[in-house]
Scaffold this active site. Sequence first.
Site, PDB file in Angstrom:
ATOM      1  N   GLY A  47       0.807  -1.221   0.000  1.00 53.26           N
ATOM      2  CA  GLY A  47       0.000   0.000   0.000  1.00 53.26           C
ATOM      3  C   GLY A  47       0.834   1.261   0.000  1.00 53.26           C
ATOM      4  O   GLY A  47       0.542   2.221  -0.712  1.00 53.26           O
ATOM      5  N   THR A  48       1.890   1.263   0.813  1.00 54.09           N
ATOM      6  CA  THR A  48       2.757   2.440   0.886  1.00 54.09           C
ATOM      7  C   THR A  48       3.361   2.747  -0.477  1.00 54.09           C
ATOM      8  O   THR A  48       3.386   3.907  -0.920  1.00 54.09           O
ATOM      9  CB  THR A  48       3.869   2.219   1.922  1.00 54.09           C
ATOM     10  OG1 THR A  48       3.271   2.067   3.209  1.00 54.09           O
ATOM     11  CG2 THR A  48       4.850   3.370   1.947  1.00 54.09           C
ATOM     12  N   ASN A  85      -7.580   4.473   8.999  1.00 56.37           N
ATOM     13  CA  ASN A  85      -7.057   3.290   9.652  1.00 56.37           C
ATOM     14  C   ASN A  85      -7.173   3.330  11.179  1.00 56.37           C
ATOM     15  O   ASN A  85      -7.242   2.300  11.830  1.00 56.37           O
ATOM     16  CB  ASN A  85      -5.591   3.063   9.267  1.00 56.37           C
ATOM     17  CG  ASN A  85      -4.751   4.314   9.465  1.00 56.37           C
ATOM     18  OD1 ASN A  85      -5.086   5.375   8.960  1.00 56.37           O
ATOM     19  ND2 ASN A  85      -3.649   4.205  10.185  1.00 56.37           N
ATOM     20  N   GLN A 108      -7.479   0.313   3.912  1.00 55.36           N
ATOM     21  CA  GLN A 108      -8.274  -0.206   5.030  1.00 55.36           C
ATOM     22  C   GLN A 108      -9.693  -0.585   4.635  1.00 55.36           C
ATOM     23  O   GLN A 108     -10.344  -1.357   5.316  1.00 55.36           O
ATOM     24  CB  GLN A 108      -8.327   0.835   6.165  1.00 55.36           C
ATOM     25  CG  GLN A 108      -7.011   1.028   6.873  1.00 55.36           C
ATOM     26  CD  GLN A 108      -6.601  -0.174   7.723  1.00 55.36           C
ATOM     27  OE1 GLN A 108      -7.433  -0.981   8.123  1.00 55.36           O
ATOM     28  NE2 GLN A 108      -5.318  -0.290   8.000  1.00 55.36           N
ATOM     29  N   SER A 140      -3.753  -2.974  -0.489  1.00 56.70           N
ATOM     30  CA  SER A 140      -2.683  -3.757   0.120  1.00 56.70           C
ATOM     31  C   SER A 140      -3.140  -5.170   0.453  1.00 56.70           C
ATOM     32  O   SER A 140      -4.220  -5.373   0.980  1.00 56.70           O
ATOM     33  CB  SER A 140      -2.245  -3.054   1.408  1.00 56.70           C
ATOM     34  OG  SER A 140      -1.475  -3.919   2.198  1.00 56.70           O
ATOM     35  N   HIS A 164      -1.795  -7.492   2.653  1.00 61.79           N
ATOM     36  CA  HIS A 164      -1.756  -8.078   4.002  1.00 61.79           C
ATOM     37  C   HIS A 164      -2.853  -7.549   4.925  1.00 61.79           C
ATOM     38  O   HIS A 164      -2.974  -7.988   6.067  1.00 61.79           O
ATOM     39  CB  HIS A 164      -0.380  -7.912   4.646  1.00 61.79           C
ATOM     40  CG  HIS A 164      -0.096  -6.543   5.166  1.00 61.79           C
ATOM     41  ND1 HIS A 164      -0.176  -6.223   6.505  1.00 61.79           N
ATOM     42  CD2 HIS A 164       0.272  -5.405   4.539  1.00 61.79           C
ATOM     43  CE1 HIS A 164       0.123  -4.951   6.671  1.00 61.79           C
ATOM     44  NE2 HIS A 164       0.411  -4.436   5.501  1.00 61.79           N
ATOM     45  N   THR A 178      11.175  -7.925 -11.374  1.00 59.81           N
ATOM     46  CA  THR A 178      10.610  -9.255 -11.610  1.00 59.81           C
ATOM     47  C   THR A 178       9.457  -9.452 -10.642  1.00 59.81           C
ATOM     48  O   THR A 178       9.588  -9.214  -9.451  1.00 59.81           O
ATOM     49  CB  THR A 178      11.669 -10.342 -11.376  1.00 59.81           C
ATOM     50  OG1 THR A 178      12.720 -10.154 -12.318  1.00 59.81           O
ATOM     51  CG2 THR A 178      11.069 -11.736 -11.567  1.00 59.81           C
ATOM     52  N   CYS A 232       3.172   7.901  24.024  1.00 63.24           N
ATOM     53  CA  CYS A 232       4.224   7.054  24.593  1.00 63.24           C
ATOM     54  C   CYS A 232       4.485   5.806  23.759  1.00 63.24           C
ATOM     55  O   CYS A 232       5.499   5.158  23.900  1.00 63.24           O
ATOM     56  CB  CYS A 232       3.844   6.612  26.003  1.00 63.24           C
ATOM     57  SG  CYS A 232       3.496   8.000  27.067  1.00 63.24           S
TER      58      CYS A 232
END
Lengths: 381, 128
Positions: free
Chosen positions: A66-67, A146, A174, A194, A196, A232, A320
Amino acid sequence: MDHAATTAADPDVITAMLPYFRESFGNASSLHTLGQEAKKALENAREEVATLIGAKNDEMIFTAGGTESDNIAIQGVAHRNRKKGGHIITTKIEHPAVLNTCKHLEAQGFKVTYLPVDKDGLINAKDVESAIKEDTILITIMHANNEIGTIEPIEEIGKIAKKHSIPFHTDAVQSMGKIPVNVDKMNLDMLSISSHKIYGPKGVGALYIRNGVKLEPLVHGGGHEKGLRSSTENIPGIVGFGKACSLAKGKLETEMQRLTKLRDTLIDNILHNVEESYLDGHRTKRLPNNVNLRFSAIEGESLVLSLDAKGIAASTGSACSSKKLEPSHVLMAIGLNEVEAHGSLRLTLGRWNTKEEVEYVCGVLPEVVGRLRSMSPLWHK
Amino acid sequence: MYSQKVMEHFQNPRNMGEIKDADGIGKVGNPVCGDVMQIFIKIEKDKNGIERISDIKFKTFGCAAAIATSSMMTELAKGKTLEDALKIARGDVADSLDGLPPIKMHCSNLAADGLHAAIKDYLSKKKK
């Protein structure tokens, strides 16, 4: 319950992929039988992915995720249209793959408008229209967020982009496989997806590019994927992605219903049983699997680790927990202050989450929140 | 990300709570940063007449590192003389926990600062 982060590959996906590691391991560019087998698998997968989003096969290119799809789309159109102007419209709540690409382009002299969202994370389509200038060359707005799950009015925005003849890209990483996505209905010129996130393997994604939209490539080489993404082809990964898409298409309606029910159970139960808990993101214009809550007087990382110890995987927008110790930009954009953003928790359901697991989480969460509150100097009771 | 000792102290923090009639209270951190610690100490003279921290409790709002460092700091400080307790330096807490990721070292600093603040509070009350 962290499926927005990633998903396990469906067993059928793995079965589909396996032959392409050894028996049919050919390079799709080779002329011999082995190569042509790989080519056949590549094109078959392309059709499976295109079908899920209502695109033509030759409008799909495969990428490394996706990125990368976001980068190819945004930088590709920007550089190609440099001479026509340098203005890009996007939003404050995009994924870093879009935001940081835009920031990179700003450093190169492009101008970017980052549109604000309302307290539920919704973009107003009218704001998009008002932001359009003579030199606007691209609009990129995510389909669903997301973090908070809010679904944007992409169809409406697409109409506006079309009216002004501006290429319109959406990051659908998403939303794909979770809610209906159709490139024509949504008036899209480009769309990033994407593998995954929909029970396919990591390391592969795709970019839809409507015929007629021209891009400058980012990756140069052997000219694969219409010259836009040389390399490839990752046949096993692509075959897996294709299979994941065809599975997702078959399950879309039933999963939408099932997940929405589980999601609502979690939301209603937790808001009812835990004092000073709040939902972030739009209540109904929301991904079927997304729960994003906030609890006062406790901190997100300690909440996530406490849940982890009870066998529950979740995530947080707390400062954090981030690499830069900054709170989630999405939570800031919907108007939360830093203190509020600290207590954030995201639960995102998936294909194999059950009603029993949801009940377990509903039982455990008040206990875990209670323990952290008993330790907190900010909890007044 | 975290050592086993950090996770242990996070899951089973020592000396968590408040002391109602504390001799000194230290308040450090701020909610904006995401770390707030309150340290409560009780001081008693030992058989040689030296003041020691006879009891210490903490309350912490913060990440796992913040909670673990508070807990470890109270273990290091309990029973120490005021002089020795003031010597507990910022890095000591992290070392006792077998280290912290660099980005979390500020939590260790805060715990030591909290202890020192509690002692200062006691000493300033004593003067009155």
